[in-house]
Motif scaffolding. Structure first.
Motif, short mmCIF file in Angstrom:
data_model
loop_
_atom_site.label_atom_id
_atom_site.label_comp_id
_atom_site.label_asym_id
_atom_site.label_seq_id
_atom_site.Cartn_x
_atom_site.Cartn_y
_atom_site.Cartn_z
N ASP A 151 -36.44 -15.44 29.88
CA ASP A 151 -36.02 -14.49 28.84
C ASP A 151 -36.91 -14.54 27.60
O ASP A 151 -36.70 -13.79 26.65
N GLY A 152 -37.90 -15.43 27.60
CA GLY A 152 -38.83 -15.53 26.49
C GLY A 152 -38.27 -16.18 25.25
O GLY A 152 -38.92 -16.19 24.20
N GLN A 153 -37.08 -16.78 25.32
CA GLN A 153 -36.42 -17.34 24.15
C GLN A 153 -36.62 -18.85 24.00
O GLN A 153 -36.31 -19.40 22.95
N GLN A 154 -37.10 -19.52 25.04
CA GLN A 154 -37.28 -20.97 24.99
C GLN A 154 -38.66 -21.33 25.57
O GLN A 154 -39.21 -20.57 26.36
N ALA A 155 -39.15 -22.47 25.17
CA ALA A 155 -40.41 -22.95 25.72
C ALA A 155 -40.28 -24.45 25.97
O ALA A 155 -39.65 -25.17 25.20
N ALA A 156 -40.85 -24.89 27.07
CA ALA A 156 -40.93 -26.31 27.40
C ALA A 156 -42.41 -26.66 27.44
O ALA A 156 -43.24 -25.83 27.80
N TRP A 157 -42.74 -27.87 27.04
CA TRP A 157 -44.14 -28.30 27.09
C TRP A 157 -44.23 -29.79 27.37
O TRP A 157 -43.26 -30.53 27.23
N VAL A 158 -45.42 -30.20 27.78
CA VAL A 158 -45.72 -31.60 28.06
C VAL A 158 -46.71 -32.05 27.01
O VAL A 158 -47.71 -31.38 26.76
N GLU A 159 -46.42 -33.19 26.38
CA GLU A 159 -47.36 -33.74 25.40
C GLU A 159 -47.72 -35.16 25.80
O GLU A 159 -46.91 -35.90 26.33
N SER A 160 -48.98 -35.48 25.56
CA SER A 160 -49.44 -36.84 25.82
C SER A 160 -49.87 -37.45 24.50
O SER A 160 -50.05 -36.76 23.51
N GLU A 203 -44.49 -36.91 27.68
CA GLU A 203 -43.12 -36.50 27.37
C GLU A 203 -43.02 -34.99 27.43
O GLU A 203 -43.96 -34.28 27.12
N MET A 204 -41.83 -34.53 27.85
CA MET A 204 -41.57 -33.09 27.86
C MET A 204 -40.59 -32.78 26.75
O MET A 204 -39.66 -33.53 26.49
N ARG A 205 -40.81 -31.66 26.12
CA ARG A 205 -39.93 -31.20 25.05
C ARG A 205 -39.60 -29.73 25.29
O ARG A 205 -40.33 -29.01 25.95
N ILE A 206 -38.50 -29.33 24.70
CA ILE A 206 -38.06 -27.94 24.78
C ILE A 206 -37.63 -27.50 23.39
O ILE A 206 -37.04 -28.28 22.64
N ILE A 207 -37.95 -26.28 23.04
CA ILE A 207 -37.48 -25.70 21.79
C ILE A 207 -36.54 -24.56 22.16
O ILE A 207 -36.86 -23.74 23.01
N ARG A 208 -35.36 -24.59 21.55
CA ARG A 208 -34.35 -23.57 21.85
C ARG A 208 -34.23 -22.63 20.67
O ARG A 208 -34.54 -22.99 19.55
N PRO A 209 -33.75 -21.41 20.90
CA PRO A 209 -33.70 -20.43 19.82
C PRO A 209 -32.71 -20.80 18.71
O PRO A 209 -32.85 -20.35 17.59
N ASP A 210 -31.74 -21.65 19.01
CA ASP A 210 -30.73 -22.00 18.01
C ASP A 210 -31.11 -23.24 17.19
O ASP A 210 -30.30 -23.74 16.43
N GLY A 211 -32.33 -23.72 17.31
CA GLY A 211 -32.73 -24.89 16.55
C GLY A 211 -34.23 -24.93 16.36
O GLY A 211 -34.98 -24.30 17.09
N ASP A 212 -34.65 -25.63 15.32
CA ASP A 212 -36.08 -25.72 15.08
C ASP A 212 -36.63 -27.10 15.40
O ASP A 212 -37.79 -27.38 15.18
N ASP A 252 -33.54 -17.73 36.86
CA ASP A 252 -32.42 -17.30 36.01
C ASP A 252 -32.42 -17.98 34.64
O ASP A 252 -31.56 -17.71 33.80
N GLY A 253 -33.38 -18.88 34.41
CA GLY A 253 -33.53 -19.53 33.11
C GLY A 253 -32.53 -20.63 32.80
O GLY A 253 -32.50 -21.15 31.69
N SER A 254 -31.72 -21.02 33.78
CA SER A 254 -30.67 -22.00 33.52
C SER A 254 -31.11 -23.46 33.68
O SER A 254 -30.48 -24.36 33.12
N THR A 255 -32.18 -23.69 34.44
CA THR A 255 -32.55 -25.05 34.82
C THR A 255 -34.06 -25.23 34.74
O THR A 255 -34.81 -24.30 35.00
N ILE A 256 -34.46 -26.46 34.42
CA ILE A 256 -35.88 -26.81 34.45
C ILE A 256 -36.10 -27.82 35.57
O ILE A 256 -35.40 -28.83 35.64
N ALA A 257 -37.05 -27.52 36.43
CA ALA A 257 -37.50 -28.49 37.43
C ALA A 257 -38.74 -29.16 36.84
O ALA A 257 -39.53 -28.52 36.15
N PHE A 258 -38.91 -30.45 37.10
CA PHE A 258 -40.09 -31.16 36.61
C PHE A 258 -40.35 -32.38 37.48
O PHE A 258 -39.50 -32.78 38.28
N LEU A 259 -41.53 -32.95 37.31
CA LEU A 259 -41.92 -34.15 38.05
C LEU A 259 -41.87 -35.34 37.11
O LEU A 259 -42.28 -35.25 35.96
N SER A 260 -41.37 -36.48 37.62
CA SER A 260 -41.29 -37.70 36.82
C SER A 260 -41.44 -38.92 37.72
O SER A 260 -41.00 -38.92 38.86
#
Length: 184
Positions: free
Chosen positions: A26-35, A48-57, A81-89
């Motif tokens: 939906d273009g409202q959230q972003a997840a990223w990986v930072e080293s 580490e992975m982080r996510i920014i949501r539209p309701d918080g900064d 559907d934007g409900s879940t994030i799959a990732f490798l760990s």
């Protein structure tokens, strides 16, 4: 007044590098990986992975663990559907990635979906959110600067480890190899 060279270098090496980014459908959230860098100024093997949501900064960490220990975590992929994030760990075994799922904003822990042995990469959701495809090289671990690896012969051998396509059922975690064993 100018900063000392040591202060400038310490500041530069305190910077975290963004390695990957995934924008929600939906273009409202972003997840990223930072080293980050270690005190000796080499890049850390963990991320580490982080996510920014539209309701918080304030970005929120997404992890397979408890958030207090660093692991190699990468390849965030939003479900269609934007409900879940799959990732490798590699939460359970250093150097051995597994596929995990996390519902952002929900208090529950991430759910481990696979118990594989080998190199896995490139998770990709099916359009109906029922399966995730991965690339798998069975039984081979990623070698690093401090780990022994098989010597490269410089030629393609018969016993080369093929990379195969694996489908994982999201509901059950059942993994099924779908590409032929002799094909790379």
């Amino acid at each position: 007044m100018s900063a000392s060279i040591r202060t400038v270098l310490d500041t530069l090496f305190a910077i975290k590098s963004i390695k990957e980014v995934a924008i929600s459908p939906d273009g409202q959230q972003a997840a990223w990986v930072e080293s980050a860098y270690l005190p000796d100024r080499t890049e850390a093997k963990t991320s580490e992975m982080r996510i920014i949501r539209p309701d918080g900064d304030t970005p929120v960490r997404i992890t397979a663990g408890d958030g207090r220990t660093a692991h190699a975590e990468k390849s965030p992929r939003w479900s269609p559907d934007g409900s879940t994030i799959a990732f490798l760990s590699d939460h359970d075994e250093a150097g051995q990635l597994q596929l995990w799922l996390k519902v952002p904003g929900e208090g529950s822990s991430a759910r481990r979906l696979t118990s594989l042995s080998g190199q896995i990469s490139r998770p990709l959701w099916s359009p109906d959110c029922r399966a995730i495809g991965l690339l798998l090289v069975e039984g081979v671990k990623v070698a690093g600067a401090t780990m022994a690896a098989e010597r490269d012969s410089g030629e393609v051998r018969r016993d080369a480890h093929p990379q195969r396509l694996l489908f994982v059922d999201v509901a059950t975690g059942e993994a099924r190899l779908v590409s032929p064993p002799e094909r790379h």
